[in-house]
Design a protein around this motif. Structure first.
Motif, PDB file in Angstrom:
ATOM      1  N   THR A 193     -12.557  11.482 -40.206  1.00 58.10           N
ATOM      2  CA  THR A 193     -13.520  10.839 -41.036  1.00 58.10           C
ATOM      3  C   THR A 193     -15.107  11.357 -40.808  1.00 58.10           C
ATOM      4  O   THR A 193     -15.835  10.961 -41.618  1.00 58.10           O
ATOM      5  CB  THR A 193     -13.192   9.362 -40.331  1.00 58.10           C
ATOM      6  OG1 THR A 193     -12.002   9.178 -40.389  1.00 58.10           O
ATOM      7  CG2 THR A 193     -13.991   8.458 -40.874  1.00 58.10           C
ATOM      8  N   THR A 194     -15.351  11.721 -39.706  1.00 61.81           N
ATOM      9  CA  THR A 194     -16.540  12.189 -39.258  1.00 61.81           C
ATOM     10  C   THR A 194     -17.085  13.191 -40.723  1.00 61.81           C
ATOM     11  O   THR A 194     -18.106  13.033 -40.927  1.00 61.81           O
ATOM     12  CB  THR A 194     -16.914  12.811 -38.054  1.00 61.81           C
ATOM     13  OG1 THR A 194     -16.313  11.905 -36.851  1.00 61.81           O
ATOM     14  CG2 THR A 194     -18.276  13.085 -37.731  1.00 61.81           C
ATOM     15  N   GLY A 195     -16.318  14.130 -40.781  1.00 64.05           N
ATOM     16  CA  GLY A 195     -16.718  14.834 -41.830  1.00 64.05           C
ATOM     17  C   GLY A 195     -17.138  14.453 -43.079  1.00 64.05           C
ATOM     18  O   GLY A 195     -17.877  14.759 -43.826  1.00 64.05           O
ATOM     19  N   GLU A 196     -16.186  13.430 -43.666  1.00 60.38           N
ATOM     20  CA  GLU A 196     -16.078  12.614 -44.820  1.00 60.38           C
ATOM     21  C   GLU A 196     -17.505  11.892 -44.650  1.00 60.38           C
ATOM     22  O   GLU A 196     -18.233  11.876 -45.910  1.00 60.38           O
ATOM     23  CB  GLU A 196     -15.101  11.815 -45.024  1.00 60.38           C
ATOM     24  CG  GLU A 196     -15.090  10.772 -46.056  1.00 60.38           C
ATOM     25  CD  GLU A 196     -13.807  10.078 -46.278  1.00 60.38           C
ATOM     26  OE1 GLU A 196     -13.778   9.347 -47.473  1.00 60.38           O
ATOM     27  OE2 GLU A 196     -13.080   9.865 -45.366  1.00 60.38           O
ATOM     28  N   ILE A 197     -18.007  11.335 -43.615  1.00 58.87           N
ATOM     29  CA  ILE A 197     -18.912  10.712 -43.593  1.00 58.87           C
ATOM     30  C   ILE A 197     -20.461  11.537 -43.780  1.00 58.87           C
ATOM     31  O   ILE A 197     -21.399  11.204 -44.430  1.00 58.87           O
ATOM     32  CB  ILE A 197     -19.346   9.806 -42.396  1.00 58.87           C
ATOM     33  CG1 ILE A 197     -18.148   8.752 -42.257  1.00 58.87           C
ATOM     34  CG2 ILE A 197     -20.754   9.069 -42.126  1.00 58.87           C
ATOM     35  CD1 ILE A 197     -18.197   8.024 -41.088  1.00 58.87           C
ATOM     36  N   VAL A 198     -20.302  12.568 -43.014  1.00 58.86           N
ATOM     37  CA  VAL A 198     -21.426  13.607 -43.298  1.00 58.86           C
ATOM     38  C   VAL A 198     -21.800  14.105 -44.394  1.00 58.86           C
ATOM     39  O   VAL A 198     -22.718  14.230 -45.244  1.00 58.86           O
ATOM     40  CB  VAL A 198     -21.273  14.667 -42.061  1.00 58.86           C
ATOM     41  CG1 VAL A 198     -22.210  15.859 -42.271  1.00 58.86           C
ATOM     42  CG2 VAL A 198     -21.332  14.197 -40.529  1.00 58.86           C
ATOM     43  N   TRP A 199     -20.514  14.404 -45.116  1.00 61.27           N
ATOM     44  CA  TRP A 199     -20.707  15.053 -46.337  1.00 61.27           C
ATOM     45  C   TRP A 199     -21.198  13.948 -47.720  1.00 61.27           C
ATOM     46  O   TRP A 199     -21.924  14.330 -48.359  1.00 61.27           O
ATOM     47  CB  TRP A 199     -19.311  15.610 -46.939  1.00 61.27           C
ATOM     48  CG  TRP A 199     -19.551  16.048 -48.320  1.00 61.27           C
ATOM     49  CD1 TRP A 199     -19.859  17.378 -48.838  1.00 61.27           C
ATOM     50  CD2 TRP A 199     -19.222  15.538 -49.577  1.00 61.27           C
ATOM     51  NE1 TRP A 199     -20.009  17.578 -50.173  1.00 61.27           N
ATOM     52  CE2 TRP A 199     -19.441  16.408 -50.822  1.00 61.27           C
ATOM     53  CE3 TRP A 199     -18.735  14.086 -49.978  1.00 61.27           C
ATOM     54  CZ2 TRP A 199     -19.307  15.942 -52.049  1.00 61.27           C
ATOM     55  CZ3 TRP A 199     -18.546  13.922 -51.209  1.00 61.27           C
ATOM     56  CH2 TRP A 199     -18.961  14.724 -52.219  1.00 61.27           C
ATOM     57  N   ASN A 200     -20.794  12.900 -47.446  1.00 67.68           N
ATOM     58  CA  ASN A 200     -21.111  11.766 -48.431  1.00 67.68           C
ATOM     59  C   ASN A 200     -22.647  11.400 -48.359  1.00 67.68           C
ATOM     60  O   ASN A 200     -23.387  11.472 -49.275  1.00 67.68           O
ATOM     61  CB  ASN A 200     -20.248  10.333 -47.982  1.00 67.68           C
ATOM     62  CG  ASN A 200     -18.905  10.505 -48.806  1.00 67.68           C
ATOM     63  OD1 ASN A 200     -18.794   9.993 -49.905  1.00 67.68           O
ATOM     64  ND2 ASN A 200     -18.064  10.831 -47.968  1.00 67.68           N
ATOM     65  N   VAL A 201     -23.258  11.280 -47.002  1.00 67.61           N
ATOM     66  CA  VAL A 201     -24.537  10.975 -46.809  1.00 67.61           C
ATOM     67  C   VAL A 201     -25.425  12.350 -47.189  1.00 67.61           C
ATOM     68  O   VAL A 201     -26.290  12.185 -47.886  1.00 67.61           O
ATOM     69  CB  VAL A 201     -24.894  10.720 -45.223  1.00 67.61           C
ATOM     70  CG1 VAL A 201     -26.254  10.602 -45.203  1.00 67.61           C
ATOM     71  CG2 VAL A 201     -24.309   9.504 -44.932  1.00 67.61           C
ATOM     72  N   ALA A 202     -24.871  13.440 -46.982  1.00 67.16           N
ATOM     73  CA  ALA A 202     -25.777  14.920 -47.183  1.00 67.16           C
ATOM     74  C   ALA A 202     -25.610  15.099 -48.761  1.00 67.16           C
ATOM     75  O   ALA A 202     -26.647  15.419 -49.188  1.00 67.16           O
ATOM     76  CB  ALA A 202     -25.043  16.024 -46.338  1.00 67.16           C
TER      77      ALA A 202
END
Length: 339
Positions: A193-202
Motif C-alpha cells: 500500500t505504501t508504494g501505491e500512496i507514494v506513486w499516486n501523490v508523486a
C-alpha cells in the motif's frame, strides 16, 4: 473471496481489488451497454476528427515550421493516443470477462495516463518556449531542431517513466462466482500500500500540478513584461535614459497563445478532477472500507475524461484561429449564393 454487493470490489487474502471496466453485476444490461458503446464511440470519432482538423489548420496557417508549431502538433498526437484505447474499453464492456490477454491489460490504463501526462507537459513546454523567445527578443518564430528534439524526447520519456507502475502492476486475476462461474478481471495489484500512496501523490504532483504551475508562472511573466512595455510607451515628462538600449516585446499572438494555454489547462483540470477523485477513493479502499464506486460509474467518469481529447483541439482552434473559422464559414455560405 468476498464481494461487496453494491460496488465492484473483490476482497482476496486481506487485499481489496477493483474490477475497473469489468461489469461484475451484468444481468439485463444490454441496453445500457449499447448506450455506453454509442457514447464512447462518438467521443472517439469526434476526437480523431477534431485533432486531425486542428493539425491540418495549424499546418496550413503556419506554413513555416517553428518550435511552437511542432509542440502543438505533438499535443494533437497525444490526444489521439489518449482515445486509442477506447476500442479495448468497448470490448471489455461487452465481454464482461477479460479476454484481451495480459499485454492489453498492462497497456490500457498505462497508455491513457501516459498520453494525459504528455498533453499537460506539452502545454507547459509551449509556455516555456514562448517566454524564452520573448526574453531573447525573437520577433520571428524560429525552428531549432535540436531543442525541439530534446524537448519531445524529454516529454515522452518523462511521461512513460512516471506512468510505468501502471504497466507493471496491472494484471489479470481469475475469480469464481456462484452465478457467473469463472471470470477474469484486469485490475491493479500493488505489492504494498505504501508504494501505491507514494506513486499516486508523486504522479499527481509531477504530471499535473507542476506543469499547471509552470503555465501560470509563465503567463504571469508575460503579463509583467506586457505591463512594463505599456509603461514605456506612455508619454513621460522627462526623457528616458540613454542607457535604455533594448526592450522586450510581446505580440498579440503570444498573449492570445498564453490565454489559450490557460483555457486548455483549466478545461484539463476540470475534466480530470473526477478521475482523480475516483483514484483517491480507490486508494482509500483498504482504510475506509468500500466506498461506493461501481464499474459503471468508473466507465462514465473515464468517458467524461476522454472527452477532453476532443475538446482540446476545438478550444485551441477557436481561440487561435478565429479569423480562419470566420473565413471558412463565410466562404461556405457565399459559395452556394454564387452558384
Amino acid at each position: 473471496m468476498a464481494i461487496h454487493p453494491y460496488t465492484h470490489f473483490l476482497h482476496l487474502r486481506n487485499v481489496t481489488y477493483f474490477s475497473f471496466f469489468t461489469e461484475l453485476h451484468h444481468s439485463d444490461s444490454v441496453a445500457s451497454t449499447i448506450v455506453e458503446t454509442l457514447v464512447i464511440s462518438a467521443v472517439f470519432l469526434l476526437s480523431v476528427a477534431a485533432n486531425a482538423g486542428a493539425a491540418a489548420l495549424v499546418t496550413w496557417e503556419r506554413r513555416l515550421l517553428a518550435n511552437k508549431t511542432i509542440l502543438t502538433l505533438n499535443l494533437f498526437v497525444a490526444d489521439v493516443l489518449f482515445v486509442s484505447m477506447i476500442p479495448l474499453i468497448v470490448a471489455v464492456r461487452w465481454t464482461v470477462s477479460w479476454t484481451l490477454g495480459y499485454a492489453a491489460c498492462h497497456t490500457l490504463l498505462y497508455v491513457i495516463c501516459m498520453s494525459a501526462c504528455v498533453t499537460i507537459t506539452t502545454l507547459a513546454s509551449i509556455s516555456v518556449e514562448r517566454v524564452q523567445a520573448i526574453l531573447r527578443l525573437q520577433t520571428v518564430p524560429t525552428l531549432n531542431p535540436r531543442m525541439v528534439t530534446a524537448t519531445l524526447t524529454f516529454i515522452w520519456a518523462f511521461s512513460a517513466l512516471t506512468s510505468i507502475p501502471l504497466s507493471l502492476f496491472f494484471t489479470v486475476i481469475e475469480v469464481d462466482f456462484p452465478e457467473q462461474e469463472h471470470i477474469r478481471i484486469c485490475t491493479l495489484k500493488w505489492p504494498d500500500t505504501t508504494g501505491e500512496i507514494v506513486w499516486n501523490v508523486a504522479f499527481t504532483a509531477l504530471c499535473f500540478l507542476l506543469p499547471g504551475l509552470i503555465i501560470v508562472v509563465s503567463y504571469s511573466k508575460i503579463l509583467q513584461i506586457t505591463k512594463s512595455c505599456r509603461r514605456r510607451l506612455q508619454p513621460r515628462d522627462s526623457h528616458s535614459p540613454v542607457g535604455d538600449s533594448f526592450e522586450y516585446q510581446v505580440s498579440r499572438q503570444d498573449i492570445r497563445l498564453f490565454r489559450t494555454l490557460l483555457v486548455l489547462v483549466l478545461s484539463f483540470l476540470i475534466m480530470w478532477s473526477p478521475i482523480f477523485i475516483i483514484i483517491f477513493l480507490l486508494l482509500a479502499r483498504n482504510f475506509l472500507g468500500h466506498p461506493y464506486v461501481s464499474s459503471t460509474m468508473f466507465f462514465w467518469v473515464v468517458t467524461f475524461t476522454l472527452t477532453n481529447s476532443a475538446l482540446n483541439p476545438i478550444l485551441y482552434s477557436v481561440c487561435q484561429f478565429k479569423n480562419s473559422w470566420r473565413r471558412l464559414c463565410c466562404s461556405s455560405v457565399v459559395a452556394p449564393l454564387r452558384k
